[in-house]
Write a protein that holds these residues in place. Sequence first.
Motif, PDB file in Angstrom:
ATOM      1  N   GLY A 103       1.018  -1.308   0.012  1.00 12.24           N
ATOM      2  CA  GLY A 103       0.064  -0.078   0.160  1.00 12.24           C
ATOM      3  C   GLY A 103       0.659   1.283   0.033  1.00 12.24           C
ATOM      4  N   HIS A 104       2.327   1.162  -0.237  1.00 12.89           N
ATOM      5  CA  HIS A 104       2.985   2.421  -0.180  1.00 12.89           C
ATOM      6  C   HIS A 104       3.688   2.811  -1.617  1.00 12.89           C
ATOM      7  N   ALA A 105       2.816   2.417  -2.860  1.00 14.27           N
ATOM      8  CA  ALA A 105       3.075   2.922  -3.957  1.00 14.27           C
ATOM      9  C   ALA A 105       3.279   4.363  -4.249  1.00 14.27           C
ATOM     10  N   ALA A 106       2.274   5.203  -3.574  1.00 18.11           N
ATOM     11  CA  ALA A 106       2.542   6.635  -3.848  1.00 18.11           C
ATOM     12  C   ALA A 106       3.554   7.255  -3.087  1.00 18.11           C
ATOM     13  N   HIS A 107       3.766   6.795  -1.984  1.00 19.65           N
ATOM     14  CA  HIS A 107       4.936   7.195  -0.881  1.00 19.65           C
ATOM     15  C   HIS A 107       6.249   6.909  -1.838  1.00 19.65           C
ATOM     16  N   THR A 108       6.258   5.741  -2.522  1.00 26.64           N
ATOM     17  CA  THR A 108       7.495   5.406  -3.030  1.00 26.64           C
ATOM     18  C   THR A 108       7.800   6.042  -4.189  1.00 26.64           C
ATOM     19  N   LEU A 109       6.644   6.271  -5.042  1.00 24.01           N
ATOM     20  CA  LEU A 109       6.994   7.045  -6.420  1.00 24.01           C
ATOM     21  C   LEU A 109       7.455   8.550  -6.073  1.00 24.01           C
ATOM     22  N   GLY A 110       6.786   9.184  -4.961  1.00 19.73           N
ATOM     23  CA  GLY A 110       7.180  10.496  -4.512  1.00 19.73           C
ATOM     24  C   GLY A 110       8.814  10.604  -4.102  1.00 19.73           C
ATOM     25  N   ILE A 239       2.251  11.305  -1.526  1.00 18.73           N
ATOM     26  CA  ILE A 239       3.323  11.789  -2.424  1.00 18.73           C
ATOM     27  C   ILE A 239       4.309  12.639  -2.105  1.00 18.73           C
ATOM     28  N   PHE A 240       3.668  13.723  -1.518  1.00 20.97           N
ATOM     29  CA  PHE A 240       4.786  14.848  -1.123  1.00 20.97           C
ATOM     30  C   PHE A 240       5.610  14.260   0.107  1.00 20.97           C
ATOM     31  N   SER A 241       4.826  13.366   0.739  1.00 21.72           N
ATOM     32  CA  SER A 241       5.676  12.766   2.190  1.00 21.72           C
ATOM     33  C   SER A 241       6.864  12.020   1.721  1.00 21.72           C
ATOM     34  N   GLY A 242       6.514  11.110   0.442  1.00 23.52           N
ATOM     35  CA  GLY A 242       7.723  10.367  -0.118  1.00 23.52           C
ATOM     36  C   GLY A 242       8.761  11.326  -0.624  1.00 23.52           C
ATOM     37  N   ALA A 243       8.331  12.360  -1.378  1.00 26.21           N
ATOM     38  CA  ALA A 243       9.127  13.410  -1.897  1.00 26.21           C
ATOM     39  C   ALA A 243      10.072  13.720  -0.727  1.00 26.21           C
ATOM     40  N   ARG A 244       9.351  14.259   0.339  1.00 15.36           N
ATOM     41  CA  ARG A 244      10.192  14.967   1.501  1.00 15.36           C
ATOM     42  C   ARG A 244      11.445  13.985   1.859  1.00 15.36           C
ATOM     43  N   TYR A 245      10.931  12.648   2.200  1.00 17.41           N
ATOM     44  CA  TYR A 245      11.941  11.638   2.527  1.00 17.41           C
ATOM     45  C   TYR A 245      12.853  11.386   1.349  1.00 17.41           C
ATOM     46  N   GLY A 246      12.673  11.604   0.156  1.00 25.59           N
ATOM     47  CA  GLY A 246      13.741  11.483  -0.838  1.00 25.59           C
ATOM     48  C   GLY A 246      14.566  12.573  -0.816  1.00 25.59           C
ATOM     49  N   PHE A 247      14.174  13.959  -0.761  1.00 22.32           N
ATOM     50  CA  PHE A 247      15.010  14.882  -0.590  1.00 22.32           C
ATOM     51  C   PHE A 247      15.775  15.006   0.756  1.00 22.32           C
ATOM     52  N   SER A 248      15.260  14.841   1.684  1.00 20.49           N
ATOM     53  CA  SER A 248      16.130  14.418   3.039  1.00 20.49           C
ATOM     54  C   SER A 248      17.116  13.651   2.813  1.00 20.49           C
ATOM     55  N   LEU A 372       5.532  16.861 -13.326  1.00 23.22           N
ATOM     56  CA  LEU A 372       4.592  15.989 -13.863  1.00 23.22           C
ATOM     57  C   LEU A 372       4.273  15.054 -13.176  1.00 23.22           C
ATOM     58  N   GLY A 373       5.124  14.508 -12.529  1.00 26.70           N
ATOM     59  CA  GLY A 373       5.019  13.055 -11.714  1.00 26.70           C
ATOM     60  C   GLY A 373       3.972  13.431 -10.525  1.00 26.70           C
ATOM     61  N   PHE A 374       4.204  14.351  -9.910  1.00 30.02           N
ATOM     62  CA  PHE A 374       3.697  14.843  -8.625  1.00 30.02           C
ATOM     63  C   PHE A 374       2.237  15.120  -9.081  1.00 30.02           C
ATOM     64  N   GLY A 375       1.900  15.494 -10.258  1.00 34.89           N
ATOM     65  CA  GLY A 375       0.417  15.731 -10.659  1.00 34.89           C
ATOM     66  C   GLY A 375      -0.225  14.574 -11.158  1.00 34.89           C
ATOM     67  N   PHE A 376       0.241  13.598 -11.890  1.00 31.23           N
ATOM     68  CA  PHE A 376      -0.619  12.312 -12.185  1.00 31.23           C
ATOM     69  C   PHE A 376      -0.321  11.239 -11.230  1.00 31.23           C
ATOM     70  N   ALA A 381      -1.238   5.758  -9.112  1.00 26.80           N
ATOM     71  CA  ALA A 381      -1.217   5.096  -8.242  1.00 26.80           C
ATOM     72  C   ALA A 381      -2.636   4.215  -7.585  1.00 26.80           C
ATOM     73  N   ARG A 382      -3.780   4.770  -8.162  1.00 26.90           N
ATOM     74  CA  ARG A 382      -4.943   4.003  -8.121  1.00 26.90           C
ATOM     75  C   ARG A 382      -5.191   2.607  -8.879  1.00 26.90           C
ATOM     76  N   LEU A 383      -4.259   2.442  -9.807  1.00 25.83           N
ATOM     77  CA  LEU A 383      -4.130   1.246 -10.564  1.00 25.83           C
ATOM     78  C   LEU A 383      -3.668   0.067  -9.808  1.00 25.83           C
ATOM     79  N   THR A 384      -3.195   0.278  -8.560  1.00 24.74           N
ATOM     80  CA  THR A 384      -2.909  -0.815  -7.552  1.00 24.74           C
ATOM     81  C   THR A 384      -4.273  -1.287  -6.772  1.00 24.74           C
ATOM     82  N   LEU A 385      -5.277  -0.496  -6.987  1.00 22.60           N
ATOM     83  CA  LEU A 385      -6.541  -1.048  -6.364  1.00 22.60           C
ATOM     84  C   LEU A 385      -7.458  -1.825  -7.343  1.00 22.60           C
ATOM     85  N   ILE A 386      -6.906  -1.840  -8.454  1.00 25.84           N
ATOM     86  CA  ILE A 386      -7.719  -2.443  -9.556  1.00 25.84           C
ATOM     87  C   ILE A 386      -7.339  -4.160  -9.553  1.00 25.84           C
TER      88      ILE A 386
END
Length: 678
Positions: A103-110, A239-248, A372-376, A381-386
Motif C-alpha cells: 500500500g505504499h506505491a504513492a509514497h515510493t513514487l514520490g 506523494i509529497f511525504s515520499g518526496a520529502r523523504y527522498g529529498f532528505s 509532472l509526476g507529482f501531478g498524475f 497509483a490507483r491502478l494498484t487498487l484494480i
Amino acid sequence: MLADFAAGLSYLGTTGYWTGFLVAVFITVPIALIPGISATLVMAIMIPFIVISVSDPVIGLVMLATLTGIDNTLDSIPSILLGMPGGATQVTFLEGNQLAQRGHAAHTLGAVYAVSAIGGVVGSFALAIIIPVIAPFVLAFGFAEIAAMAMFGVAMVAALSGGAMIKGIAAAIFGMLLSTVGPLGLDFRYSFEQEWLLWTGLPLIATTIGVFALPEIIDLTMTRKPLAPKNARISYNEIFSGARYGFSRWPMAIRQSLFGVFLGAVPGIGSGVVDWMSYAFGIFWTKDKSQFGKGSLDGVLFAESAQNSKEGGQAVPTLALGIPGGRAWAFVIVAMLAYGIAPGPRMLEDHADITIMIIVSLGLGNLMVTLLGFGFTRQMARLTLIPYPVLGFLIIPISLLAAFQDTRDVSAIAIVLGGAVLGMLMKRYRWPRPPLLIGFILGPIIETNITDSVARYDWVGTFTRPLFIVLVVLAIVMGALFTKFMSGGMSTTSDDDVVSPSKLVPPAGEAPDAPARRWSWRWREEHVFTLVAILVLGYAIWEATTFSFFGKWFPMSLGIIGLGLCVVQFVREGLGAETGDIMDIGIRSRGMEGARSAGLIFLIMLLSMLLMTGLMDEGLKWGAVVIATLGPMLMMQNRTGVIGGIVAGVTILILNLLFFDFALAVIWPTPFILDWLS
C-alpha cells in the motif's frame, strides 16, 4: 569557447527551443508509462521525423537527448505499480513492487521523483565539469578493462543472491551462456539449424519480458486480487511525504548519482548493470542489510538516483570520443551525423553550443518530469487498487507487441513465452532471476572485449594489463565482502552454507523420531529443475566442441563451471539443504484458492490470442481486444470482472487504433501458422 557557451544558453530565450523541449517531454511521458515500450524504440522511430522537420541541430539533438534522459524517471512507474520491470528497472521492481503490495506505491513514487531529480541535476553538473578533461580516463579503459568491469557487475549480482549463492552464480553463468546464442565469425552457436531466426542472437527486450516481466504478470493475474490492499494510502499528502523523504536523503542521492556518472562514462556498461551495481554500492554503505530484497525504499532510491545521473555519464564518451555510452546515445550519434556534426575530441571546441544545451536539457528534463509526476501519480497509483486480471490481460498483448517491434520477427514472441516458462520455474524452485538477466546482458561485453583484447595483445598481454588486474582483484574482494555482509545482515540464515542434520530425512525402516544420519540422501522435487540444468549445460559443453577456438572458449568455460556448480547444488538438495532468502519474488498465487482454475483460464486466453495472431492479419491487435475483454470476466466471474473487462477492452482498442496504428505506425505480426505447416 565562452562565447559559444553563451550562444548555446541563449536558446533558453527562444520559442523554438522550448517548443522542441516540451514536444520531447510530452512524447516521452505517455510512452514511458506503457509497459515494454522503451525510449530506444521511440528514438528509432522519431529520428527521421526530427532530422527532417527540425533544421536547427541544437534543437533536434536536444530533443533526442531529452527523450532518453527523462525516460529513466518514468519507467519506474510500470515496475512499481504494474509489476512490469524493464531491463533497467529490475531493482525498482524487486523492492518497489513489494512496497506497492503493502500500500505504499504513492509514497515510493514520490521518493523516486525526488532522487531522480537530484540524480538528473548531478549528472548534468558532472557532465559539464568532466567533459573537458575526461578523454584520458575514458581512453584508459581498453577492451580488457571493459570486460573486467562487466565481470565486476556479475560478481556483485551473484553476491546479492543472499541465501542462494550457488544458485545465483550458476544462474549468472547460465545467463552468459544464453548470450552466446547466435553467430560469431563462421560459427552459428546453439542455433539448432535456425540461423535465420537467431541471426542476432536472443533479443534483449524479448528475453527480459519473458524471464522477468511475464512471470510476474501471470502470477499476479492468477491471484485475482488488486496489487495493494484496500486501505492503501493513496493521496497527494502521501506523494509529497515520499518526496520529502527522498529529498532528505540528498547526501545518499548525490553519492549514488556520482557513482552512476562514473559507471555511465565507461562505454559498454548498460543500464541494467548500472541498476544492480548502484544497488550493491548503496547496500555496501548501509549497516542494516536485513531489509533489502523484501521491499526496501532505500533500495529503490539507490538504483533510481544512479539511473538518472548515468545519462550524464553516458553523454561523456558519446560527445567527447564519438563512442556511444549506451543504446539510446547511439541514436544521438546517428542524428549528429545526419546533421553533419562529427562527435569526438573537438566537439567541445567546434560545437560548444550543442554540448551546453544537451547538458542543460538533461537537468531541465528531469525537473520537468518530476513536476509532472507529482501531478498524475495519485491517479496512476490507483491502478494498484484494480483487480489484477483487468490489468494483466491488458498488459500481456502490449508486452508481446513490444518484443515483436524490437526484432520485427514472430520468433520474438516464442522467445518471450519460452522465457516465461523458465522464469516461472525459477520462481517456483527459488532460483534468483536477476543474476541470469545480468549475465545475459554482460556476457557479450565480457566475451567480445576479451576476444578483441587477445587479438590485439594476446592472452598474456590481456591478463597482465595493470588496470585489468586491479579491477579483477577489486571484483573478487568486493564479491567476498558482499557475500560476508549479506550473509551476516540477512534476517534469515542461509541453509546454502550449512546442511542442518535436523533437516535430513531418516532412511527407510528407521523410526521417524530416530536421530537422522548425517549423510542420508533422498530425491526431492527440486531435483527435476537442477537435473534439467545439468543436462542443458552438458549439451552446451558437447556442442561447443564443434566451434572454432574463439567461438568455443567462452561457452565451454561457462559450461564447465556451471556444470560443476549445478552438480554441487544437486547433491546438497538431496542432503536436505534449503534455500535461504534470495533477491527475488516467489510465486505469490501459490496456495490461493482457485489459483489453478485461474491459471487454466489464463492459458486458454493466451492460446486463443496466439492462435488469432498466427492465423489472421493483424491478429494480435484484435486478439488483444478479445482477451482484455473476456479474460477478467471469465477469471473473476462477478460484476467487477464484467465492468473491468469492458473497460480493458475499450482501452486496448483505443491504444491499438490511435496510439500504435496512428501515432507510432507499428508493424503488426503477419500470420505464420500456415507457413509453418507448409
